[in-house]
Design a protein around this motif. Structure first.
Motif, PDB file in Angstrom:
ATOM      1  N   ARG A  58      42.430  30.173  31.641  1.00 32.89           N
ATOM      2  CA  ARG A  58      42.712  29.441  32.861  1.00 32.89           C
ATOM      3  C   ARG A  58      41.489  28.613  33.219  1.00 32.89           C
ATOM      4  N   ARG A  73      40.703  40.485  35.798  1.00 30.20           N
ATOM      5  CA  ARG A  73      41.953  40.550  35.016  1.00 30.20           C
ATOM      6  C   ARG A  73      43.138  40.859  35.922  1.00 30.20           C
ATOM      7  N   ASN A  74      42.948  41.817  36.844  1.00 29.78           N
ATOM      8  CA  ASN A  74      44.024  42.133  37.789  1.00 29.78           C
ATOM      9  C   ASN A  74      44.392  40.912  38.625  1.00 29.78           C
ATOM     10  N   LEU A  76      44.115  37.741  37.856  1.00 28.87           N
ATOM     11  CA  LEU A  76      44.894  36.774  37.070  1.00 28.87           C
ATOM     12  C   LEU A  76      46.312  37.255  36.835  1.00 28.87           C
ATOM     13  N   GLY A  77      46.467  38.574  36.701  1.00 27.26           N
ATOM     14  CA  GLY A  77      47.797  39.130  36.440  1.00 27.26           C
ATOM     15  C   GLY A  77      48.630  39.332  37.692  1.00 27.26           C
ATOM     16  N   THR A 127      48.159  41.553  40.022  1.00 26.08           N
ATOM     17  CA  THR A 127      48.367  42.970  40.270  1.00 26.08           C
ATOM     18  C   THR A 127      47.088  43.595  40.790  1.00 26.08           C
TER      19      THR A 127
END
Length: 430
Positions: free
Chosen positions: A3, A323-324, A326-327, A329
């Motif tokens: 991204r 990471r969370n 971007l996901g 969550t």
């Protein structure tokens, strides 16, 4: 795919740990981007002294207005490494309210108000990660919270303060007294100018509260942890420990009761056998021994403090939270479903080493043994050495409750033949 829009990170505090976090974010920028899936941008740094030169940090990013920084609304992650209760607590909850997840190294705040912080994070759908709050670079929080989530942890026994371990190790290996070992620790930068938080066990107690809460899925606050410092440990205690094949460590001990109905958390000096893995932990290192049903015995070892090691743990959390983010969550939050009661120290059961100064005359040993028997404390071994009308009597007990031992000692002090109780130390790790 990468991204292109970066994750914006604000840093609260830029001391020993914060400056290392900023340095690693810059020098490892490409690797961090690849691991997260997006570039990471340092968007602001809140400090108390803006005029201080901070190598590698753009002065335009530096501010003294931490509140305005966390209220920006465009931040993805706030890294809090200022420590203390306030303003850290308010800044963290404000960050959640304005859309940012938080990575913290603040053991004192988490031990006192962890439940409220987790609730705030959940309310706003954000992450709260704090691997760096306990044992520096050693991966410990995540294994307990995630890797062992399917297991039943029964005991966590550890050396979680490098300063105290350095001091006790010096006393053990060189025969130095407490003050001499503390002076060396201070000169080498292992001890603060005011070492109270370390040597009186406050630092370790905060970490014990965090570990117990995660291990036993129960809310454990700092006030629930029994705490004793190590300033009264003497060269004589180490001599006695060596005669027993032991050494002395300041331990954080979190245990589930045998019937599983309650838990305890405590910090105090203790003798441990030289055969136990924790006995070989030297210098300023930390180590934590975990015992669980399925996994058995696990040991986590490494540098427990310092700028770079602690920053390593912070950056590990930053990657996970990124990471969370971007996901779309969040990671695991508070797990306190068990809600087990925290038992008082008096219900803790262990062995004890008691050193008494007594009169050197017939019948003393019998009097002392009677007192132990009257309080339900069974004696394992006794060693007596006398000279010129005075004697030293060392008693090692079988397992007994702390309350029973306390009653025994109180009664011993009232005997005319007992001149004084020189030391009392628990014996763990057997």
């Amino acid at each position: 795919m990468m991204r292109t829009r970066p994750l914006k990170v604000a840093l609260l505090g830029c001391g020993v740990v914060g400056s290392e976090v900023a340095r690693i974010m810059t020098t490892h920028a490409d690797d961090l981007a690849a691991r997260i899936g997006a570039p990471v941008e340092l968007a602001g740094v809140a400090v108390r002294r803006p005029d201080k030169v901070r190598e590698g940090i753009d002065p335009a990013l530096v501010t003294t207005d931490a509140t305005a920084l966390v209220k920006r609304g465009d931040l993805d992650i706030v890294v809090e490494v200022i420590g203390g209760i306030e303003p850290a607590r308010t800044l963290i909850t404000t960050a959640f309210e304005h859309g940012a997840s938080v990575v913290s190294a603040n053991k004192a705040l988490l031990a006192q108000d962890g439940a409220a912080l987790h609730a705030a994070a959940e309310e706003h759908g954000r992450d709260l990660y704090y691997e760096a709050a306990v044992a520096g670079a050693i991966p410990l929080i995540r294994p307990l919270r995630e890797s062992l989530a399917g297991d039943k942890v029964n005991r966590v026994l550890g050396i979680v303060n490098g300063t105290t371990n350095f001091i006790l190790d010096k006393m053990d290996t060189t025969g130095a007294g407490y003050q001499e070992a503390l002076d060396e620790a201070t000169a080498l930068g292992y001890a603060e100018a005011d070492p109270t938080a370390d040597v009186e066990g406050f630092d370790a107690a905060a970490k014990a509260a965090i570990l117990a809460g995660i291990a036993f899925h129960t809310r454990v606050r700092l006030d629930d942890v029994h705490r004793e410092g190590m300033t009264e440990v003497t060269a004589g205690d180490f001599a006695s420990a060596k005669e027993m094949g032991c050494t002395i460590k300041l331990l954080a001990i979190c245990e589930r009761a045998e019937d599983g109905a309650s838990v305890t958390a405590r910090v105090h000096p203790a003798m441990i056998p030289l055969s136990h893995p924790l006995a070989s932990v030297r210098g300023a290192y930390n180590a934590v021994f975990v015992e669980s049903d399925a996994s058995g015995q696990l040991m986590f070892y490494g540098p427990g403090a310092g700028g770079a090691p602690t920053a390593s743990a912070v950056l590990g959390d930053l990657v996970a939270v990124g990471r969370n983010r971007l996901g779309g969550t969040t990671g695991p939050g508070e797990s306190a479903y068990a809600a087990l009661p925290v038992s008082p120290m008096g219900e803790v059961v262990t062995r004890y080493h008691i050193s008494l100064d007594v009169a050197d005359k017939p019948g003393v040993l019998a009097q002392v043994a009677t007192v132990f028997a009257e309080h339900g404390v069974s004696i394992d071994t006794v060693r007596q050495q006398g000279k010129d009308g005075e004697a030293s009597l060392v008693v090692v007990t079988h397992r007994a409750s702390d309350a029973a031992l306390g009653g025994t000692v109180e009664a011993l002090r009232k005997l005319d033949t007992v001149r004084g109780v020189a030391s009392i130390m628990r014996v763990e790790g057997e």
